[in-house]
Structure formats: C-alpha cells, structure tokens
Design an enzyme around this catalytic site. Structure first.
Site, PDB file in Angstrom:
ATOM      1  N   GLU A 167       8.818  -3.647  10.917  1.00  0.00           N
ATOM      2  CA  GLU A 167       9.114  -2.316  10.363  1.00  0.00           C
ATOM      3  C   GLU A 167       9.670  -1.374  11.432  1.00  0.00           C
ATOM      4  O   GLU A 167       9.010  -1.097  12.450  1.00  0.00           O
ATOM      5  CB  GLU A 167       7.846  -1.719   9.717  1.00  0.00           C
ATOM      6  N   ASP A 190       0.844  -1.213   0.000  1.00  0.00           N
ATOM      7  CA  ASP A 190       0.000   0.000   0.000  1.00  0.00           C
ATOM      8  C   ASP A 190       0.878   1.261   0.000  1.00  0.00           C
ATOM      9  O   ASP A 190       0.375   2.377  -0.079  1.00  0.00           O
ATOM     10  CB  ASP A 190      -1.029  -0.011   1.135  1.00  0.00           C
ATOM     11  N   SER A 191       2.203   1.044   0.035  1.00  0.00           N
ATOM     12  CA  SER A 191       3.143   2.161  -0.152  1.00  0.00           C
ATOM     13  C   SER A 191       2.940   2.798  -1.527  1.00  0.00           C
ATOM     14  O   SER A 191       3.418   3.910  -1.765  1.00  0.00           O
ATOM     15  CB  SER A 191       4.588   1.666  -0.021  1.00  0.00           C
ATOM     16  N   LYS A 199      -1.086  -9.479   3.092  1.00  0.00           N
ATOM     17  CA  LYS A 199      -0.408  -8.959   4.294  1.00  0.00           C
ATOM     18  C   LYS A 199      -1.369  -8.066   5.068  1.00  0.00           C
ATOM     19  O   LYS A 199      -2.046  -7.221   4.480  1.00  0.00           O
ATOM     20  CB  LYS A 199       0.852  -8.185   3.918  1.00  0.00           C
ATOM     21  N   GLU A 221      -1.599  -5.555   8.590  1.00  0.00           N
ATOM     22  CA  GLU A 221      -0.892  -4.895   9.688  1.00  0.00           C
ATOM     23  C   GLU A 221      -1.570  -5.267  11.004  1.00  0.00           C
ATOM     24  O   GLU A 221      -2.778  -5.494  11.035  1.00  0.00           O
ATOM     25  CB  GLU A 221      -0.898  -3.371   9.484  1.00  0.00           C
ATOM     26  N   ASP A 250      -0.902  -6.344  -0.168  1.00  0.00           N
ATOM     27  CA  ASP A 250      -1.227  -5.605   1.055  1.00  0.00           C
ATOM     28  C   ASP A 250      -2.726  -5.341   1.123  1.00  0.00           C
ATOM     29  O   ASP A 250      -3.306  -4.858   0.153  1.00  0.00           O
ATOM     30  CB  ASP A 250      -0.517  -4.243   0.981  1.00  0.00           C
TER      31      ASP A 250
HETATM   32  O1  KIV Z   1       3.436  -1.067   1.676  1.00  0.00           O
HETATM   33  C1  KIV Z   1       4.605  -1.486   1.702  1.00  0.00           C
HETATM   34  O2  KIV Z   1       5.396  -1.308   0.751  1.00  0.00           O
HETATM   35  C2  KIV Z   1       5.039  -2.187   2.902  1.00  0.00           C
HETATM   36  C3  KIV Z   1       6.505  -2.366   3.084  1.00  0.00           C
HETATM   37  C4  KIV Z   1       7.081  -1.101   3.542  1.00  0.00           C
HETATM   38  C5  KIV Z   1       6.814  -3.492   3.968  1.00  0.00           C
HETATM   39  O3  KIV Z   1       4.237  -2.552   3.701  1.00  0.00           O
END
Ligand code: KIV
Length: 258
Positions: A176, A42-43, A110, A112, A81
């Site tokens: 992280e 989600d980055s 993934k 959080e 994510d």
């Molecule tokens: O969204 C992302 O790229 C991440 C990484 C920073 C692990 O969660």
C-alpha cells in the site's frame, strides 16, 4: 479453498491479478466474473459506515459483511480483513481467525504487518489458514498518511519485511502506497504475488476500494482512478424520484394494483 489459493500463487508472472473490495452480496455478484480476489476490507469502516478511520470496525461487523460477500461469490477468492486488535498475539489470532473461517467460509484472511506479526502468520498458515500480508502504509498502524519506501533505509526495511512474510507462508502481499522503485524491487524479489494499491504498475496485481473507483465514497487520493461518477448519477436519479412524487407522477397506473 486451497485450489483457489494455489491458482492465485501460480498466476505470478503469467497474468496481472484483478482485485477489488466488496461489502455486500450484489457487489460481490457483479465482481465475481471479473476479479481474481474480492477483499472484504476494513475500509468498510470509512467507505460504508462513515467512520473516521478503519480502527473502529469490529470483527462481528466484518464477519456479517463477509457472509454476505461469500453468498455472491463463486469463482473469485474471498479474502477477509482482520480488524485491529483481533490478532495482537497468536492466541487471540487463532481464536478470531478460526471464527472467521467457520462463519464466513472465506478463502483467506489478511493481516497488516508493520514490521511484526511474522510469527503469527507462520503459525496460522501451519494450522491451514491461508494468509495474505499487507505492508507499506498500513492504516491500522499508521497515524498520518505518507508514501512508504521512498528513502533507501525504508526500501531496505520493506524488502526485508516482504521476505519475512513470504517465509512465514503468506500466499500474497498487499503493497500500500509504496514508491515505484521499491514496489518493483519487492515484486522482483519475492516469489508470491504482490497486490498494489497506490504502489505503481510494478506489482503482480492491483486492488482498489470499489466505492472509490465508482465515485460514491467521496475519497479521491492520487492513486485512485474514478471510472464512473456514480454519485452524480445517483443524485440525478433521486431528484427525478423526488419530482415524480411531488408532481404525483409516481406511482403510475403500471405501478399500482387494480
Ligand atoms: O481495507 C481495505 O480495503 C484494504 C485495501 C485498501 C487493500 O485493505
């Protein structure tokens, strides 16, 4: 899918896991030969869309990018994510995670954690969906950046959290921005691989946001190593193009049809 997940789990203590993010087919094709895990993170909210933080990205957008990434990937394990609010309770998580797997054919999702969601992870895993955990500085939950696990009570909390996630059935955990000592303890305590970002070398693998590593995101925190300044190279390239157009050097004869 399960074969790839088991491969990742079995690599703990045998080989460091190499992980990067991808949001497009060309980047995922380039990473496929070199990365164990490719994360559709989600980055992308900040690195690709120029949003203020990762909280603004929605599931539809993540799914579209994940479909593109999956097209370019044969060998690597593709993890998607789950954006904020898409797994706030089990019912919502089940509906959204099912859609992610159905539409993208990814290998895992993934989630959080921030001291919660263990039960949701457990129930998703029981349904057959491989889940990667994410603890420490979790951008969906935290407002201000601060390294985690520096104080003793934080260390205890993070070790407990990692054990809960392992118990819930996750196949790996992203750590992280967790202090070196705590990262080492977590990595030595749990039996699933830890993937560090800003969490020292004492993790079973490392991940960075690709756009940071190649120098096009403009984001350069302490834990990022810029391997190439692509921004500079691209800037020079675009100036060359501009000058060629202005001086009528492009298109030349070989770029034209006769
Ligand atoms: O969204 C992302 O790229 C991440 C990484 C920073 C692990 O969660």
């Amino acid at each position: 899918m399960i074969k790839k997940i088991n491969r990742i789990k079995n690599l703990k203590l045998k080989k460091k896991l190499v992980c990067l993010t991808a949001y497009s087919t060309p980047i995922s094709k380039l990473l496929d030969n070199h990365c164990d895990i490719v994360l559709v993170g989600d980055s992308m909210a900040t690195a690709f869309y120029g949003m203020e933080n990762t909280k603004s990205i929605n599931l539809r957008t993540i799914i579209n990018h994940a479909i593109a990434v999956k097209k370019g990937s044969k060998k690597s394990t593709v993890v998607v994510d789950m954006p904020i609010n898409t797994y706030k309770n089990f019912k919502t998580a089940k509906k959204n995670v099912t859609e992610v797997f159905r539409q993208t054919k990814c290998d895992a999702v993934k989630l959080e954690s921030d001291g919660k969601n263990f039960n949701i992870i457990k129930k998703l895993v029981n349904l057959g969906f491989p889940v990667m955990g994410h603890i420490g500085y979790t951008p969906q939950n935290k407002k201000k950046f601060k390294p985690q696990g520096i104080k003793q009570h934080e260390e205890k909390k993070l070790i407990k959290e990692s054990l809960e996630i392992e118990r819930a059935g996750a196949f790996s955990i992203v750590l992280e921005c967790i202090g070196e000592k705590t990262s080492k303890k977590i990595t030595n305590t749990i039996n699933i691989p830890t993937i560090g970002i800003g969490s020292s070398k004492f993790c079973d693998g490392q991940i960075l946001v690709t756009d940071d590593l190649i120098g096009i995101s403009g984001f350069k925190p302490k834990f990022v190593k810029k391997y190439i300044n692509l921004k500079k190279i691209l800037e020079k390239t675009f100036i060359k193009f501009k000058l060629d157009v202005l001086r009528e050097k492009f298109p030349g004869k070989k770029n034209s049809f006769n």
